[in-house]
Write an enzyme that holds these catalytic residues in place. Structure first.
Site: not given
Ligand code: GUN
Length: 283
Positions: A96, A119, A52
């Site tokens: 995350q 998200d 990211k």
């Molecule tokens: N863990 C797995 N996929 C995601 C996501 O799309 N966002 C976040 N914050 N954590 C994740």
């Protein structure tokens, strides 16, 4: 033989568009910033967070990374989120998941300002998706919709079957397909006669998290098959779908890697750009 849906190709197209917009905003004195929080040492999460950051840097998006120890308390995490909620240069906040045991995930999600919740996990954003009037869509379902659109795959009136009912993928995926007038069935671990249901799917999305879960006998001839799985089979990265046997029945299919995965990050960048535009009164 099916046609491959190339997530790398589509994600590059999306990222090019974002990069150009970020650059245009910069010329107007407007920045785009994302804060990513990782708590603990989960190896897969570390890779996702690093990717990211790389994507932000490639697109001119300001990236702040917060790597917190495994023993961080909910209160400490909430304090950081509160600071970032007030930070003008940060337009998006992503924590995350999964979080270490002992931290209440929903309390953390609820603490992120809905307008910075890139998200789209906050109840306010979840509710907006349900209604069909939303700014942010969870990145994985958003990426899948973008790929279907890129390949001109029509959803209206089609039987769409989603295997998986998670808040992150299954539920929002079903909702987005419904908004495009798909006839949507959401399946899960308690579904009776799963194969009978999946065999009716014109568009089949698998978000189960089990290698080799979707076999050729579960797939209708000519179906579009989208594989959200990120599994390890004897150390090798693979999806939920038995790709080698299903590819001969499907009209379109996403590979793993190189399908849904690259799209997820591209859509996170898109949501962060949208957040900046909204916060700067441009949307
Ligand atoms: N863990 C797995 N996929 C995601 C996501 O799309 N966002 C976040 N914050 N954590 C994740």
């Amino acid at each position: 033989m099916s046609k491959l849906i190339d997530g790398k190709l589509v994600s590059c197209a999306v990222k090019e568009r974002i990069k150009a917009e970020v650059s245009e905003l910069k010329n107007k004195g407007i920045t785009v910033g994302l804060a990513v929080i990782l708590v603990g040492e989960d190896p897969a999460s570390k890779i996702y967070v690093a990717n990211k950051k790389k994507a932000c840097e490639a697109l001119g998006i300001i990236s702040q990374e917060y790597l917190l120890p495994e023993n961080t308390t909910t209160e400490e995490l909430l304090e950081l989120i509160d600071t970032l909620n007030h930070e003008k240069t940060i337009n998006g906040i992503l924590c995350q998941l999964p979080l270490p045991k002992g931290i209440d995930e929903q309390t953390v999600i609820n603490a992120i300002l809905p307008e910075k919740d890139v998200d789209a996990f906050h109840p306010s954003n979840v509710g907006k998706i349900m209604i069909g009037d939303y700014d942010f869509v969870p990145c994985t379902p958003a990426g899948i919709m973008e790929m279907l659109d890129y390949y001109n795959i029509d959803i209206c009136g089609k039987n769409c079957v989603v295997i998986g009912r998670s808040n992150i993928v299954g539920k929002p995926m079903s909702m987005l397909l419904l908004h495009k007038n798909g006839t949507v069935t959401t399946c899960h671990s308690r579904t009776n006669n799963l194969s009978e249901v999946t065999n009716k799917a014109d568009i089949l999305v698998s978000a189960v998290g089990k290698a080799n879960f979707v076999t050729a006998d579960m797939v209708k001839d000519g179906a579009v098959v989208i594989d959200v799985g990120m599994n390890r089979d004897n150390g090798k990265l693979c999806g939920d779908v038995c790709f080698d046997e299903v590819k001969d029945k499907a009209s379109y299919i996403t590979p793993v890697p190189g399908g849904v995965g690259p799209m997820t990050i591209a859509m996170l960048m898109q949501n962060t750009l949208t957040a900046s535009k909204k916060q700067n009164g441009l949307l």
